[in-house]
Design an enzyme around this catalytic site. Sequence first.
Site, PDB file in Angstrom:
ATOM      1  N   HIS A  35     -16.738  -2.850 -10.137  1.00  0.00           N
ATOM      2  CA  HIS A  35     -16.766  -3.964 -11.100  1.00  0.00           C
ATOM      3  C   HIS A  35     -16.916  -3.456 -12.533  1.00  0.00           C
ATOM      4  CE1 HIS A  35     -16.706  -7.310  -8.217  1.00  0.00           C
ATOM      5  NE2 HIS A  35     -17.367  -6.485  -7.420  1.00  0.00           N
ATOM      6  N   THR A  36     -16.512  -2.223 -12.748  1.00  0.00           N
ATOM      7  CA  THR A  36     -16.502  -1.685 -14.113  1.00  0.00           C
ATOM      8  C   THR A  36     -15.101  -1.752 -14.713  1.00  0.00           C
ATOM      9  OG1 THR A  36     -16.317   0.479 -13.057  1.00  0.00           O
ATOM     10  CG2 THR A  36     -18.476  -0.104 -13.962  1.00  0.00           C
ATOM     11  N   SER A  68       8.505  -5.910   7.778  1.00  0.00           N
ATOM     12  CA  SER A  68       7.262  -5.157   7.867  1.00  0.00           C
ATOM     13  C   SER A  68       6.747  -5.226   9.287  1.00  0.00           C
ATOM     14  CB  SER A  68       6.218  -5.758   6.926  1.00  0.00           C
ATOM     15  OG  SER A  68       4.940  -5.244   7.264  1.00  0.00           O
ATOM     16  N   GLY A 123     -10.172  -4.196   1.709  1.00  0.00           N
ATOM     17  CA  GLY A 123     -10.699  -3.555   0.503  1.00  0.00           C
ATOM     18  C   GLY A 123     -10.184  -2.139   0.286  1.00  0.00           C
ATOM     19  N   SER A 126      -4.355  -2.365   0.247  1.00  0.00           N
ATOM     20  CA  SER A 126      -3.004  -2.373   0.808  1.00  0.00           C
ATOM     21  C   SER A 126      -2.032  -3.074  -0.137  1.00  0.00           C
ATOM     22  CB  SER A 126      -2.991  -3.050   2.186  1.00  0.00           C
ATOM     23  OG  SER A 126      -3.286  -4.419   2.089  1.00  0.00           O
ATOM     24  N   SER A 127      -2.520  -4.049  -0.904  1.00  0.00           N
ATOM     25  CA  SER A 127      -1.602  -4.788  -1.786  1.00  0.00           C
ATOM     26  C   SER A 127      -1.059  -3.881  -2.896  1.00  0.00           C
ATOM     27  CB  SER A 127      -2.262  -6.043  -2.359  1.00  0.00           C
ATOM     28  OG  SER A 127      -3.361  -5.730  -3.174  1.00  0.00           O
ATOM     29  N   GLU A 159      -0.511  -8.962  -9.490  1.00  0.00           N
ATOM     30  CA  GLU A 159      -1.757  -9.522  -8.934  1.00  0.00           C
ATOM     31  C   GLU A 159      -2.258 -10.683  -9.810  1.00  0.00           C
ATOM     32  OE1 GLU A 159      -3.518  -8.467  -6.156  1.00  0.00           O
ATOM     33  OE2 GLU A 159      -2.569  -6.529  -5.715  1.00  0.00           O
ATOM     34  N   ASP A 171      -6.814  -0.159  -8.880  1.00  0.00           N
ATOM     35  CA  ASP A 171      -6.129   0.052  -7.600  1.00  0.00           C
ATOM     36  C   ASP A 171      -4.718   0.611  -7.792  1.00  0.00           C
ATOM     37  OD1 ASP A 171      -8.394  -1.084  -6.610  1.00  0.00           O
ATOM     38  OD2 ASP A 171      -7.458  -2.973  -6.003  1.00  0.00           O
TER      39      ASP A 171
HETATM   40  P1  ADP Z   1      -6.232  -5.438   0.202  1.00  0.00           P
HETATM   41  O1  ADP Z   1      -5.403  -5.086  -0.986  1.00  0.00           O
HETATM   42  O2  ADP Z   1      -7.688  -5.205  -0.022  1.00  0.00           O
HETATM   43  O3  ADP Z   1      -5.781  -4.831   1.476  1.00  0.00           O
HETATM   44  P2  ADP Z   1      -5.248  -8.062  -0.443  1.00  0.00           P
HETATM   45  O4  ADP Z   1      -5.628  -9.410   0.059  1.00  0.00           O
HETATM   46  O5  ADP Z   1      -5.326  -7.810  -1.885  1.00  0.00           O
HETATM   47  O6  ADP Z   1      -6.114  -7.021   0.403  1.00  0.00           O
HETATM   48  O7  ADP Z   1      -3.746  -7.740  -0.026  1.00  0.00           O
HETATM   49  C1  ADP Z   1      -3.314  -7.899   1.300  1.00  0.00           C
HETATM   50  C2  ADP Z   1      -1.910  -8.482   1.300  1.00  0.00           C
HETATM   51  O8  ADP Z   1      -0.955  -7.465   0.944  1.00  0.00           O
HETATM   52  C3  ADP Z   1      -1.481  -8.950   2.674  1.00  0.00           C
HETATM   53  O9  ADP Z   1      -1.936 -10.278   2.934  1.00  0.00           O
HETATM   54  C4  ADP Z   1       0.042  -8.880   2.545  1.00  0.00           C
HETATM   55  O10 ADP Z   1       0.535  -9.995   1.839  1.00  0.00           O
HETATM   56  C5  ADP Z   1       0.238  -7.631   1.684  1.00  0.00           C
HETATM   57  N1  ADP Z   1       0.413  -6.461   2.570  1.00  0.00           N
HETATM   58  C6  ADP Z   1      -0.430  -5.422   2.737  1.00  0.00           C
HETATM   59  N2  ADP Z   1       0.041  -4.520   3.631  1.00  0.00           N
HETATM   60  C7  ADP Z   1       1.216  -5.006   4.065  1.00  0.00           C
HETATM   61  C8  ADP Z   1       2.201  -4.560   5.000  1.00  0.00           C
HETATM   62  N3  ADP Z   1       2.059  -3.421   5.685  1.00  0.00           N
HETATM   63  N4  ADP Z   1       3.302  -5.333   5.182  1.00  0.00           N
HETATM   64  C9  ADP Z   1       3.445  -6.467   4.500  1.00  0.00           C
HETATM   65  N5  ADP Z   1       2.564  -6.948   3.618  1.00  0.00           N
HETATM   66  C10 ADP Z   1       1.459  -6.246   3.382  1.00  0.00           C
HETATM   67 MG    MG Z   2      -5.540  -5.998  -2.898  1.00  0.00          MG
END
Ligand code: ADP
Ligand code: MG
Length: 380
Positions: A35-36, A68, A123, A126-127, A159, A171
């Site tokens: 949170h910085t 995917s 967390g 992945s996004s 985002e 990120d």
């Molecule tokens: P985080 O970034 O912490 O994993 P987020 O809620 O910010 O969680 O992002 C997750 C979203 O990113 C998923 O709901 C999906 O929309 C997208 N996403 C992540 N990985 C994949 C994947 N392998 N295939 C398709 N979409 C993905």
């Molecule tokens: Mg995310």
Amino acid sequence: MNLKHEVRKEFYDRYGSWPDLVVRSPGRVNLIGEHTDYNDGYVLPMAIDRAVWIAVRSREDRRVRVHSSQQSDPCDFALDDFPNSDSGWSEYLKGMAKFLQDAGHALVGWEGVMCSDIPISSGLSSSAAVEMAAGLVFSELSGFPFDGTAMARIGQRVENDWIGAKTGIMDQVICANGREGAALLLDCRDLSSESIALPPNTIVLVMNTKTRHDHRTSGYADRRASCETAAAFFGVSHLRDLSVEEFDVRSRTESLDARSLQCARHVVFENERVLAAAEAMRSAEAADLGRLMDASHTSLRDDFQVSTRELNLMVELSRAQPGCLGARMTGGGFGGCAIALVQTAKAEEIASTVSANYQSATQITPDVFTTRPSCGTSVV
Ligand code: ADP
Ligand code: MG
């Protein structure tokens, strides 16, 4: 695990030929500095050895079509006309296309497949991995250079302005610019950075609580608002500009509401801890780094108040093990993952004990694994 073979094979099975291009884009953990980022401060994340992989070939008709293996619906849209229509995963790719085109890039369409071993919404970002992977595909196929920091800014806009998640830029930067074997000390004000290796004979354990609490979006917005209130009160543009000394003096003599004060205290001292952690890593002082991670967790739990029962449990279970140097929640909070810095020789034993103890305390099967600092988004 390396999904290169799997993603190529999936492409072959679907299209009957090998892909023109395969890209890999990692998830991340943040060693310290939570949170910085949106307070213009310091963070110390590392890209991890789990990643999103995309295998593609270009198309003539300016469409983007991706399958995917983690999602049932494909992503399918035309580059000339794509409303921000739903909340599905396609929005991440549409958002990248939108802001790359707004930045003046003429984009080529493509089709392909995506595989990932980054747990979704845990967390580990992945996004951002999806965004930076798509950004690299667009740059390679459309013929413009991939500038990691510029691409990170595009991803943050996705985002903030397309998905509606008011997140900072950490990120995307670590995902795009990660270095093999090193974490990145990042100044979120000017995005200057320094790669620093982990202390010798230590490794990071990721401990996924497999929990997610509803208030993660509202809680995040509340904390941001408290930080802004505190910055205005102290007369600085961002809490980054408030020194520990000034905070100490003024918080004793002036009155600010209790929540804003606690949030400010977390941010001011967390920035100090990040710089101290970077120094500990430069001088290979693993125990110091571990203690700073512990202190960061306490501050996130008690002052910033974004930890949860499960995150606290993971942290306590790992700290109880010989060979654990420090542990903290990582990411925005309200669920997701904690991390521990552990002696490499003890890592597997700690992982299995923590996993078993967490399971018996919560009836939830966690995912506990070691991870190494990996390189950022790249063509493979
Ligand atoms: P985080 O970034 O912490 O994993 P987020 O809620 O910010 O969680 O992002 C997750 C979203 O990113 C998923 O709901 C999906 O929309 C997208 N996403 C992540 N990985 C994949 C994947 N392998 N295939 C398709 N979409 C993905
Ligand atoms: Mg995310």
